[in-house]
Motif scaffolding. Sequence first.
Motif, PDB file in Angstrom:
ATOM      1  N   SER A  33       5.163  22.833   2.858  1.00 57.37           N
ATOM      2  CA  SER A  33       6.221  22.563   1.878  1.00 57.37           C
ATOM      3  C   SER A  33       5.981  21.280   1.097  1.00 57.37           C
ATOM      4  N   SER A  34       5.067  20.437   1.561  1.00 57.40           N
ATOM      5  CA  SER A  34       4.744  19.197   0.847  1.00 57.40           C
ATOM      6  C   SER A  34       4.036  19.461  -0.479  1.00 57.40           C
ATOM      7  N   VAL A  35       3.351  20.618  -0.575  1.00 57.55           N
ATOM      8  CA  VAL A  35       2.576  20.944  -1.779  1.00 57.55           C
ATOM      9  C   VAL A  35       3.518  21.344  -2.907  1.00 57.55           C
ATOM     10  N   ILE A  36       3.414  20.641  -4.038  1.00 59.06           N
ATOM     11  CA  ILE A  36       4.278  20.947  -5.181  1.00 59.06           C
ATOM     12  C   ILE A  36       3.515  21.563  -6.345  1.00 59.06           C
ATOM     13  N   ASN A  37       2.186  21.540  -6.279  1.00 58.20           N
ATOM     14  CA  ASN A  37       1.404  22.144  -7.363  1.00 58.20           C
ATOM     15  C   ASN A  37       0.128  22.772  -6.817  1.00 58.20           C
ATOM     16  N   ILE A  38      -0.067  24.056  -7.150  1.00 62.07           N
ATOM     17  CA  ILE A  38      -1.289  24.776  -6.786  1.00 62.07           C
ATOM     18  C   ILE A  38      -1.936  25.218  -8.084  1.00 62.07           C
ATOM     19  N   VAL A  48       0.101  32.112   3.117  1.00 63.03           N
ATOM     20  CA  VAL A  48       1.523  31.942   3.408  1.00 63.03           C
ATOM     21  C   VAL A  48       1.956  30.619   2.794  1.00 63.03           C
ATOM     22  N   ILE A  49       2.925  30.686   1.895  1.00 63.00           N
ATOM     23  CA  ILE A  49       3.392  29.488   1.188  1.00 63.00           C
ATOM     24  C   ILE A  49       4.784  29.124   1.672  1.00 63.00           C
ATOM     25  N   ASP A  50       4.915  27.915   2.196  1.00 56.06           N
ATOM     26  CA  ASP A  50       6.237  27.418   2.596  1.00 56.06           C
ATOM     27  C   ASP A  50       6.914  26.834   1.354  1.00 56.06           C
ATOM     28  N   ASN A  51       7.784  27.652   0.764  1.00 55.09           N
ATOM     29  CA  ASN A  51       8.505  27.208  -0.428  1.00 55.09           C
ATOM     30  C   ASN A  51       9.978  26.972  -0.103  1.00 55.09           C
ATOM     31  N   LYS A 105      11.530  24.323   0.113  1.00 54.91           N
ATOM     32  CA  LYS A 105      12.121  23.290  -0.755  1.00 54.91           C
ATOM     33  C   LYS A 105      12.255  23.769  -2.199  1.00 54.91           C
ATOM     34  N   GLU A 106      11.716  24.963  -2.467  1.00 57.45           N
ATOM     35  CA  GLU A 106      11.774  25.583  -3.800  1.00 57.45           C
ATOM     36  C   GLU A 106      11.250  24.651  -4.890  1.00 57.45           C
ATOM     37  N   ASN A 107      10.137  23.980  -4.594  1.00 53.79           N
ATOM     38  CA  ASN A 107       9.608  23.026  -5.563  1.00 53.79           C
ATOM     39  C   ASN A 107       8.139  23.273  -5.919  1.00 53.79           C
ATOM     40  N   VAL A 108       7.558  24.358  -5.389  1.00 52.08           N
ATOM     41  CA  VAL A 108       6.140  24.587  -5.625  1.00 52.08           C
ATOM     42  C   VAL A 108       5.897  25.240  -6.988  1.00 52.08           C
ATOM     43  N   ILE A 109       4.915  24.725  -7.705  1.00 50.78           N
ATOM     44  CA  ILE A 109       4.496  25.288  -8.984  1.00 50.78           C
ATOM     45  C   ILE A 109       3.150  25.969  -8.769  1.00 50.78           C
ATOM     46  N   VAL A 110       3.094  27.259  -9.025  1.00 50.79           N
ATOM     47  CA  VAL A 110       1.869  28.034  -8.861  1.00 50.79           C
ATOM     48  C   VAL A 110       1.349  28.390 -10.243  1.00 50.79           C
ATOM     49  N   GLU A 111       0.138  27.934 -10.565  1.00 49.47           N
ATOM     50  CA  GLU A 111      -0.429  28.163 -11.888  1.00 49.47           C
ATOM     51  C   GLU A 111      -1.011  29.580 -12.000  1.00 49.47           C
ATOM     52  N   GLU A 112      -1.584  29.877 -13.151  1.00 50.35           N
ATOM     53  CA  GLU A 112      -2.075  31.210 -13.495  1.00 50.35           C
ATOM     54  C   GLU A 112      -3.223  31.666 -12.583  1.00 50.35           C
ATOM     55  N   ASN A 113      -3.176  32.926 -12.171  1.00 50.96           N
ATOM     56  CA  ASN A 113      -4.264  33.566 -11.414  1.00 50.96           C
ATOM     57  C   ASN A 113      -4.666  32.821 -10.141  1.00 50.96           C
ATOM     58  N   THR A 114      -3.747  32.075  -9.590  1.00 46.57           N
ATOM     59  CA  THR A 114      -4.052  31.247  -8.427  1.00 46.57           C
ATOM     60  C   THR A 114      -4.553  32.057  -7.243  1.00 46.57           C
ATOM     61  N   PHE A 115      -3.972  33.209  -6.988  1.00 50.00           N
ATOM     62  CA  PHE A 115      -4.318  33.995  -5.806  1.00 50.00           C
ATOM     63  C   PHE A 115      -4.959  35.340  -6.165  1.00 50.00           C
ATOM     64  N   GLU A 116      -5.537  35.428  -7.333  1.00 49.98           N
ATOM     65  CA  GLU A 116      -6.163  36.681  -7.761  1.00 49.98           C
ATOM     66  C   GLU A 116      -7.279  37.080  -6.782  1.00 49.98           C
ATOM     67  N   GLY A 117      -7.200  38.294  -6.269  1.00 47.32           N
ATOM     68  CA  GLY A 117      -8.229  38.806  -5.368  1.00 47.32           C
ATOM     69  C   GLY A 117      -8.002  38.496  -3.906  1.00 47.32           C
ATOM     70  N   VAL A 174      -0.247  37.547  -0.251  1.00 46.12           N
ATOM     71  CA  VAL A 174       0.444  36.276  -0.489  1.00 46.12           C
ATOM     72  C   VAL A 174       1.894  36.443  -0.069  1.00 46.12           C
ATOM     73  N   THR A 175       2.383  35.542   0.791  1.00 50.29           N
ATOM     74  CA  THR A 175       3.754  35.597   1.272  1.00 50.29           C
ATOM     75  C   THR A 175       4.433  34.257   1.027  1.00 50.29           C
ATOM     76  N   TYR A 176       5.636  34.295   0.472  1.00 49.58           N
ATOM     77  CA  TYR A 176       6.433  33.084   0.258  1.00 49.58           C
ATOM     78  C   TYR A 176       7.528  32.995   1.327  1.00 49.58           C
ATOM     79  N   LEU A 177       7.600  31.844   1.977  1.00 51.69           N
ATOM     80  CA  LEU A 177       8.664  31.601   2.944  1.00 51.69           C
ATOM     81  C   LEU A 177       9.741  30.745   2.297  1.00 51.69           C
ATOM     82  N   LYS A 178      10.987  31.168   2.429  1.00 52.46           N
ATOM     83  CA  LYS A 178      12.094  30.406   1.837  1.00 52.46           C
ATOM     84  C   LYS A 178      13.185  30.188   2.873  1.00 52.46           C
TER      85      LYS A 178
END
Length: 203
Positions: free
Chosen positions: A159-164, A178-181, A183-195, A199-203
């Motif tokens: 959850s510490s990560v705010i930008n990927i 698995v992304i611990d989101n 805190k709902e503060n993570v910014i995921v840029e374009e095509n980050t996880f392509e291929g 991908v799972t988001y935890l809230k």
Amino acid sequence: MFVAPLKYHITSDSTAEVIKDYSYEKLESVVIPSEIQVYGHIYSVTSIEESAFYNCSELKAIKIPLSVTSIGDGAFLGCIGLKHIKIPLSVTSIGNRVFLGCIGLTSIKISSSVKSIGGDAFGGCSGLTSIKIPLSVIKIGKSAFWGCVGLTTSIKIPSSVINIGDYSFNYCRNLDIVIDNSKENVIVEENTFEGCKSVTYLK
């Protein structure tokens, strides 16, 4: 200045930096000292120059002391024989292209002091089988782990990560993310996880 077998540049009255040199190309292992002595004066080794060990294909092991606080961009780029690396607690940032193309790298320990992982930092490290991102990390740069096809166990992004960044895990085809989101503060840029496998988001 040559000090068995590394070369250095004096950066201040008390510090020195490991600099690149073609004589490193045949080295199989390196132990960077925490300090050097020149004409009776002691200097703390605090940095590794940009591209210092570029394309040292014979290099299999390197020990980085706690005195080092900065590792330059591309410092180990193309070191295809490098197997393992431990980033010391003194380092707070892994720069751009530091281990780009290190196809023999199977494991790396990122210390809990690291706050950012630079662009292409581990790009093309196809032999890397696992990675743990510590809670200290705030930013993962563009294409940081692209093409790491050897990653087969799931990676949890804390959850510490705010930008990927863009393409950070592009074509890591065997990887579950698995992304611990919470805190709902993570910014995921374009095509980050392509291929990627999933991908799972935890809230």
